[in-house]
Design a protein around this motif. Sequence first.
Motif, PDB file in Angstrom:
ATOM      1  N   LEU A  91      -6.742  -1.677   5.786  1.00 18.75           N
ATOM      2  CA  LEU A  91      -6.456  -0.788   4.727  1.00 18.75           C
ATOM      3  C   LEU A  91      -7.905  -0.190   4.302  1.00 18.75           C
ATOM      4  CD1 LEU A  91      -3.900  -3.100   2.480  1.00 18.75           C
ATOM      5  CD2 LEU A  91      -3.471  -1.002   3.896  1.00 18.75           C
ATOM      6  N   ASN A 114       1.009  -1.052   0.046  1.00 23.33           N
ATOM      7  CA  ASN A 114       0.028  -0.115  -0.110  1.00 23.33           C
ATOM      8  C   ASN A 114       0.759   1.179  -0.035  1.00 23.33           C
ATOM      9  OD1 ASN A 114      -2.835   1.156   0.394  1.00 23.33           O
ATOM     10  ND2 ASN A 114      -1.988   2.071   2.221  1.00 23.33           N
ATOM     11  N   ALA A 140      -3.290  -3.449  -3.149  1.00 20.70           N
ATOM     12  CA  ALA A 140      -2.200  -3.685  -1.973  1.00 20.70           C
ATOM     13  C   ALA A 140      -2.584  -5.163  -1.702  1.00 20.70           C
ATOM     14  CB  ALA A 140      -2.516  -2.623  -1.005  1.00 20.70           C
TER      15      ALA A 140
END
Length: 302
Positions: free
Chosen positions: A218, A123, A141
């Motif tokens: 994330l 990421n 990611a």
Amino acid sequence: MTSVLYDAPGPRARRRNVLLTVVFVVLLAAFLWWIWRTMDDKGQLKWSLWQPFTTSDAWTTYLLPGLFDTLKAAGLAMVIALPLGAFFGIARMSDHRWIRVPAGVVVEFFRSIPVLLLMLFANEFYVRSTNVGSEDRPLYAVITGLVLYNASVLAEIVRAGIMSLPKGQTEAAYAIGLRKGQTMTSILLPQSVTAMLPAIVSQLVVIVKDTALGGVMLGFTELLNARSTLAANYANVVASFIVVGIIYILLNLALTTFAGWLERRLRRSKKSTGAVLGPDEAVVLNPAQVGGSFGTGAGGSI
């Protein structure tokens, strides 16, 4: 019935087994009843908490889009990781040191790093070094982390599956004039697939479950992340966890069922018919058609 590895239980052993089975069932029923009573006392069995799952809004707005993102990330990771793992697994068995050593370093490096850490590094890489948009970045990611980790694990599975075959398979291939590359692709890999399949399926199940890590760290809108949004709107945290857990179980059960069917089909296709060929039906093998002469068959390598 008695075999080499198992003795048929006698009357006392059968009574003991029945008694242990009854005790286990009673304890399991008591445990399930305790869970039911605890949830009922806490008000977690109220129909108002479960009613949203009977409407289409909870599914079309939250769960199905989250499930779609989970399947998309897992599917792309599988498609990339499987051939990449096979490549590195075969490369680790190469006769050439300049191929074998770097492949081993790559496999051991990424196999030693937690998949969540790989997702976080990926990421940051996409943030600082690419033009990937913020909406697509979590998906990229997650897939990158899953591919790097699971390809290294699958490489070891492939290597172990090939090495589990009898040495005579390789020697027989060399005897008919096949080079090492041809032996690998035509003889060893097809036979090792059935031996590797259970471990490969287990790793594919891990890929499906590990997509949830991207939702936690994330903000990737996979199934578990979508559940949290649903629970915030309907105030049914425990109920949403149970429903999502059932979805994961059904999803992975479908994957393992398909793999079991495929494994049985592959095993049946490899069984000999038992027919004996006569002299007129035998085919004379031309060494040139299998990639070399009998004298130089084992000389090629990868």
